[in-house]
Design an enzyme around this catalytic site. Structure first.
Site, PDB file in Angstrom:
ATOM      1  N   THR A  96      45.891  99.159 -21.179  1.00  0.00           N
ATOM      2  CA  THR A  96      45.600 100.187 -22.017  1.00  0.00           C
ATOM      3  C   THR A  96      47.127 100.518 -22.707  1.00  0.00           C
ATOM      4  OG1 THR A  96      45.429 101.925 -20.404  1.00  0.00           O
ATOM      5  CG2 THR A  96      43.493 101.232 -21.727  1.00  0.00           C
ATOM      6  N   HIS A 138      35.866  98.165 -14.004  1.00  0.00           N
ATOM      7  CA  HIS A 138      37.207  98.213 -14.252  1.00  0.00           C
ATOM      8  C   HIS A 138      37.986  97.030 -13.737  1.00  0.00           C
ATOM      9  CE1 HIS A 138      37.231 101.910 -16.847  1.00  0.00           C
ATOM     10  NE2 HIS A 138      36.213 102.304 -15.927  1.00  0.00           N
ATOM     11  N   LYS A 184      49.160 101.155 -26.580  1.00  0.00           N
ATOM     12  CA  LYS A 184      50.039 102.201 -26.993  1.00  0.00           C
ATOM     13  C   LYS A 184      51.277 101.868 -27.533  1.00  0.00           C
ATOM     14  CE  LYS A 184      48.091 104.893 -23.121  1.00  0.00           C
ATOM     15  NZ  LYS A 184      47.989 104.959 -21.659  1.00  0.00           N
ATOM     16  N   LYS A 203      50.219  92.225 -11.709  1.00  0.00           N
ATOM     17  CA  LYS A 203      50.960  92.632 -12.967  1.00  0.00           C
ATOM     18  C   LYS A 203      52.074  91.911 -13.017  1.00  0.00           C
ATOM     19  CE  LYS A 203      48.617  97.206 -12.988  1.00  0.00           C
ATOM     20  NZ  LYS A 203      47.868  97.151 -14.129  1.00  0.00           N
ATOM     21  N   LYS A 245      53.829 100.461 -15.615  1.00  0.00           N
ATOM     22  CA  LYS A 245      52.693 100.424 -15.322  1.00  0.00           C
ATOM     23  C   LYS A 245      52.502 100.483 -13.770  1.00  0.00           C
ATOM     24  CE  LYS A 245      52.263  96.383 -17.217  1.00  0.00           C
ATOM     25  NZ  LYS A 245      50.810  96.256 -18.109  1.00  0.00           N
ATOM     26  N   ARG A 246      51.446 100.699 -13.146  1.00  0.00           N
ATOM     27  CA  ARG A 246      51.519 100.790 -11.517  1.00  0.00           C
ATOM     28  C   ARG A 246      52.124  99.575 -10.942  1.00  0.00           C
ATOM     29  NH1 ARG A 246      48.529 104.822  -8.867  1.00  0.00           N
ATOM     30  NH2 ARG A 246      49.189 103.759  -6.746  1.00  0.00           N
TER      31      ARG A 246
HETATM   32  C1  26W Z   1      39.069 102.305  -4.408  1.00  0.00           C
HETATM   33  C2  26W Z   1      40.361 102.138  -5.026  1.00  0.00           C
HETATM   34  C3  26W Z   1      40.641 102.073  -6.342  1.00  0.00           C
HETATM   35  C4  26W Z   1      41.145 102.868  -7.188  1.00  0.00           C
HETATM   36  C5  26W Z   1      41.167 102.700  -8.617  1.00  0.00           C
HETATM   37  C6  26W Z   1      40.229 100.518  -6.755  1.00  0.00           C
HETATM   38  C7  26W Z   1      40.123 100.400  -8.130  1.00  0.00           C
HETATM   39  C8  26W Z   1      40.690 101.688  -9.082  1.00  0.00           C
HETATM   40  C9  26W Z   1      41.013 101.574 -10.515  1.00  0.00           C
HETATM   41  C10 26W Z   1      39.622 100.611 -11.058  1.00  0.00           C
HETATM   42  C11 26W Z   1      42.130 100.684 -11.139  1.00  0.00           C
HETATM   43  C12 26W Z   1      42.082 100.682 -12.391  1.00  0.00           C
HETATM   44  O1  26W Z   1      42.835 101.840 -12.705  1.00  0.00           O
HETATM   45  N1  26W Z   1      41.827  99.702 -13.112  1.00  0.00           N
HETATM   46  C13 26W Z   1      42.318  99.734 -14.655  1.00  0.00           C
HETATM   47  O2  26W Z   1      41.607 100.276 -15.427  1.00  0.00           O
HETATM   48  C14 26W Z   1      41.893 100.392 -16.837  1.00  0.00           C
HETATM   49  C15 26W Z   1      40.998 101.028 -17.731  1.00  0.00           C
HETATM   50  O3  26W Z   1      39.620 100.135 -17.879  1.00  0.00           O
HETATM   51  C16 26W Z   1      42.104  98.740 -17.336  1.00  0.00           C
HETATM   52  O4  26W Z   1      42.557  98.892 -18.752  1.00  0.00           O
HETATM   53  C17 26W Z   1      42.904  97.868 -16.212  1.00  0.00           C
HETATM   54  O5  26W Z   1      43.147  96.805 -16.534  1.00  0.00           O
HETATM   55  C18 26W Z   1      42.412  98.144 -14.914  1.00  0.00           C
HETATM   56  O6  26W Z   1      43.578  97.530 -13.869  1.00  0.00           O
END
Ligand code: 26W
Length: 823
Positions: A663, A364, A667, A561, A555-556
């Site tokens: 995503t 992701h 929406k 971003k 968004k975060r």
């Molecule tokens: C280990 C810390 C950590 C926690 C969460 C690293 C990475 C994450 C996630 C991968 C972050 C995340 O939510 N990524 C998002 O995933 C979405 C679903 O696929 C994508 O639409 C977003 O672009 C992506 O940033």
């Protein structure tokens, strides 16, 4: 089976009203509704849960009796939001519920507001998992979600003096009526201890994990209803508890306090969700969470296998797939090996065959700081037997690398699952790739970048493993439920089948030129904007106006971003207003929202900047007719359900190549917003689907970024662009921090740095130009309405039903269950 239940559910659909009353009076023991709607919500939730439980039992029976192949979706996060409205929609209980609630003089909308969000996720990845569960159930696919039942979900955010304050989210405090615990299916998960060899009676050597401190994993099952198909799948969330021995052994040793302390350690595991997305911090407790989820879930699947198929694992892989949601549960690869080898005495090659035929991994993110690595020393302390297995996987893998690239030691170093150094680390993404038969990215560009960059050697080794699965969102929650006004209108024109079969939404194109339809479309948007006006007034005490354009970025908060780019544009508009340059300016309400990871300094600075800019602009009477700005605190799933139907302009402005998919962009599009965006993630596919004329494009492209960086000179760009120069002057003169000198120095310095990885100054000019195009387009109401209709009509591709059909077709190979439709 209890007598009288053989025939399945005995719930009589006509008795919803009676059930509600029974739960209210007897289960909960209430007789007055009182000020709080809480008990009525609770009673209604139990009433609906009864109907879910009955269908859930039937779904599980079918999976079992017909020995169905199934998928386990493993994720540290499921960002479910509220359940009530979704269940009412999917079970088609709207009318019955409304009429039952009339007796209590209230409405479903009021009651829904008593429900707390299940915020067991950070953002994109967690919400994607929730959309996927909805689509799996709606497509009648046998998929079970496995996650953790965090006591505290994503923190609650409030804003004080413009700064983010984090407060714990005690979401279970008032009870969670949607879950059913199943302590009889609890599993034991090992931590610590050591590994010993022993020889069995046939003279074979075995390794044995000894002296571990075990923790109990107790399942809590949450029903996941499909849309009007009587399928109810399960989300199984594990809660950690101390085992009974803890108490026994420690008490016997007379050390009461130590016993209680140990108990705490066990119960800590599922206490809290880590609030970081996209930067890993290597905390031991996080590794405990990951192993706890992986081990409990794999044991669960294996135990069910044993009870249905006996002790032979020879066709286990024909019946199972495990989908790993990012690397967070990737330790499952080693855990399945351990269980097969240590507990069921398979030899290495057979176990490896099974593992690499069942595991599939979704990536992701490309951000290097998000790639998980765990120190070998931590592994050896916490999971000694797992470390041995990882070493063995690595040894065999490196032999393969040596064969592919003979004599290339550098290759072996680069591809090793173990990164050498002062503190050797395990590369979890490499473990996931080596152990899986499928590796996928989440949008076309993202997958290409994985193949050409981050994972290129693996792609060279195993090109067939790699595939793309562009994300999607569920049209049930993100259109039918959150936007009833528009949904009704769409239904009148093209029928209601789109909810189930979202490619049908393209039929809306026929009304592109229909003047009376335009008016209805605009009225729906206006009604939705009023709901958001009320929310912004209640939460921020800021007056938005439905006659203005609603420009939204939620968004975060993350530098990539580029909320910063958005706020620079806001400052630019303010600068124009102050200079009297308001020719062609369309009045805008700009809304931003999102949480910053508690340890992310720059993200928190950006929140403070947004709030300070908003405060200055909102109290300037000269700006009021043209510009209003708000930062909405505590952005979450429920807030998005009000926000996306009300949005005119969707901000998707990440630095190209950084946003894996996005995503939220989908929406907004479904709800008729136009996008201003870069060629990044799924924006590219959104633009292709709707046509370049109906999308506001700007910014550097992914393939240009390296070159731009190599000769990047932002100070020069600022001196050449008077708009940007003015904006920087306002910022640096302290216009937004009169009593707080130097507050934003880190931000202005980051923009001016030749090493700014996000290229904010570079994209500013084309962003402002695209925003001017937005104004021009918005000024022509008919033109804008047509583009809005086309966006909704072209959003068919971005249903998670499409995404999940592709996962099932290409990766999982599942057959849909037999359904009895109710529609
Ligand atoms: C280990 C810390 C950590 C926690 C969460 C690293 C990475 C994450 C996630 C991968 C972050 C995340 O939510 N990524 C998002 O995933 C979405 C679903 O696929 C994508 O639409 C977003 O672009 C992506 O940033």
């Amino acid at each position: 089976v209890v007598k009288g239940w053989q025939e399945g559910p005995v719930i009589d659909e006509s008795t919803l009203k009676d059930d509600l009353t029974r739960h209210f009076y007897y289960t909960l023991g209430r007789d007055k509704v009182g000020e709080s709607q809480h008990y009525l919500y609770h009673a209604l939730a139990l009433t609906i849960r009864d109907r879910l439980v009955a269908r859930c039992r039937e779904t599980n029976q079918q999976i079992k009796q017909e020995k169905r192949r199934k998928t386990a979706y493993l994720s540290l996060e499921f960002l479910m939001g509220r359940a009530l409205g979704n269940a009412v929609l999917n079970l088609d209980l709207d009318e019955q519920v409304s009429s039952a609630l009339q007796e209590y003089c209230t409405t479903i909308e009021t009651i829904e507001d008593a429900e707390h969000d299940a915020g067991l996720g950070n953002g994109g990845l967690g919400r994607l998992a929730a959309c996927f569960l909805d689509s799996c159930a709606s497509l009648a696919l046998p998929v079970i979600g496995y996650g953790l039942r965090y006591e505290y979900g994503m923190f609650n955010q409030s804003i004080k003096d413009g700064n983010q304050i984090e407060q714990p989210d005690n979401w279970l405090r008032e009870g969670h009526p949607w879950e059913l615990s199943a302590p009889e299916h609890a599993k034991r998960v090992k931590f610590g201890g050591y590994v010993q060899s022993y020889t069995d009676k046939f003279g074979r050597e075995h390794r044995q994990w000894m002296g571990s401190q075990d923790v109990l994993a107790v399942p809590y099952d949450v029903p996941v209803p499909g849309y009007k198909n009587n399928i109810v799948n399960t989300l199984r969330l594990w809660k950690s508890e101390a085992t009974d021995e803890f108490n026994l052994t420690e008490f016997n040793a007379g050390s009461y306090s130590e016993a209680v302390a140990q108990k705490n350690l066990a119960e800590q595991i599922t206490m809290v969700l880590y609030p970081n997305d996209s930067s890993e911090n290597g905390k031991e407790l996080r590794l405990r969470q990951q192993y706890f989820l992986s081990s409990a879930s794999i044991q669960d699947v294996v135990d069910q296998w044993l009870s249905q198929h006996g002790e032979s694992f020879s066709d286990f892989a024909d019946f199972h797939a495990f989908q790993l949601n990012d690397t967070h549960p990737s330790i499952a690869v080693a855990e399945l090996m351990r269980i097969l080898i240590d507990d069921y005495e398979l030899d290495w090659n057979d176990a490896w065959q099974i593992t690499t035929k069942t595991m599939a991994y979704t990536n992701h993110t490309l951000l290097p700081e998000a790639l998980e690595k765990w120190s070998v020393s931590l592994f050896s302390k916490l999971l000694p037997r797992i470390l041995e297995i990882v070493y063995e996987i690595n040894a065999r893998f490196l032999a393969q690398v040596a064969q592919q690239w003979p004599g290339d030691v550098e290759k072996q170093r680069a591809l090793s699952l173990i990164e050498e150094g002062d503190e050797p680390q395990i590369r979890m993404a490499y473990l996931a790739i080596v152990g899986s038969y499928s590796v996928n990215g989440v949008a076309a560009l993202h997958t290409e970048l994985l193949k050409a960059g981050l994972f290129k050697e693996f792609y060279a080794l195993w090109p067939d493993k790699f595939n793309n699965k562009t994300n999607g969102v569920t049209p049930r929650r993100w259109l039918a439920h959150c936007n009833p006004v528009l949904s009704e209108l769409i239904g009148e024109k093209i029928g209601h089948d789109w909810v189930k079969n979202f490619s049908k939404i393209s039929d809306l194109r026929r009304f592109y030129d229909d003047k009376s339809f335009h008016e209805q479309w605009q009225n729906a948007k206006r009604e939705n904007k009023q709901r958001l006006v009320d929310l912004v007034k209640a939460r921020c005490d800021i007056d938005f106006d439905v006659s203005m354009m609603f420009d939204v970025q939620v968004k975060r908060i993350h530098e990539y971003k580029r909320q910063l780019l958005n706020i620079l544009h806001v400052i630019h508009l303010y600068d124009r207003i102050r200079r009297g340059d308001t020719q062609g300016l369309v009045p805008r309400c700009v809304l931003l929202g999102g949480k910053a990871a508690p340890g992310y300094y720059m993200a928190k600075k950006i929140i403070k900047l947004i709030n300070n800019v908003a405060e200055v602009i909102n109290k300037d009477p000269q700006a009021a007719p043209y510009l209003r700005v708000a930062f909405l605190p505590n952005y979450n799933v429920t807030a998005m359900e009000v926000i996306c139907p009300a949005t005119d302009l969707s901000e998707q402005v990440s630095t190209a190549g950084k946003e894996a998919s996005g995503t939220g962009n989908m929406k907004f599009m479904m709800n008729g917003a136009l996008t201003i965006g870069t060629l990044d993630g799924a924006n590219i596919e959104i633009r292709d689907a709707v046509g370049a004329d109906n999308f506001f494009l700007f910014g550097a492209q992914a393939h240009e970024i390296d070159d731009i960086k190599s000769r990047y000179n932002p100070e020069h760009l600022i001196s050449q662009n008077s708009d940007l120069k003015n904006v920087m002057q306002l910022l640096e003169s302290g216009h937004f921090n009169l009593f707080e000198p130097c507050l934003f120095d880190d931000i202005t310095n980051a923009i001016k740095s030749p090493h700014d990885p996000w290229l904010v100054a570079h994209d500013f000019e084309s962003y402002v130009a695209a925003q001017k195009e937005v104004d021009k387009a918005y000024a022509d109401r008919t033109y804008w309405t047509q583009m809005s209709i086309l966006n909704t009509a072209a959003s068919g591709l971005f249903s998670s039903d499409r995404t999940i059909s592709q996962y099932s077709e290409d990766i999982w190979h599942l057959e849909p269950l037999n359904i009895s439709e109710t529609d």
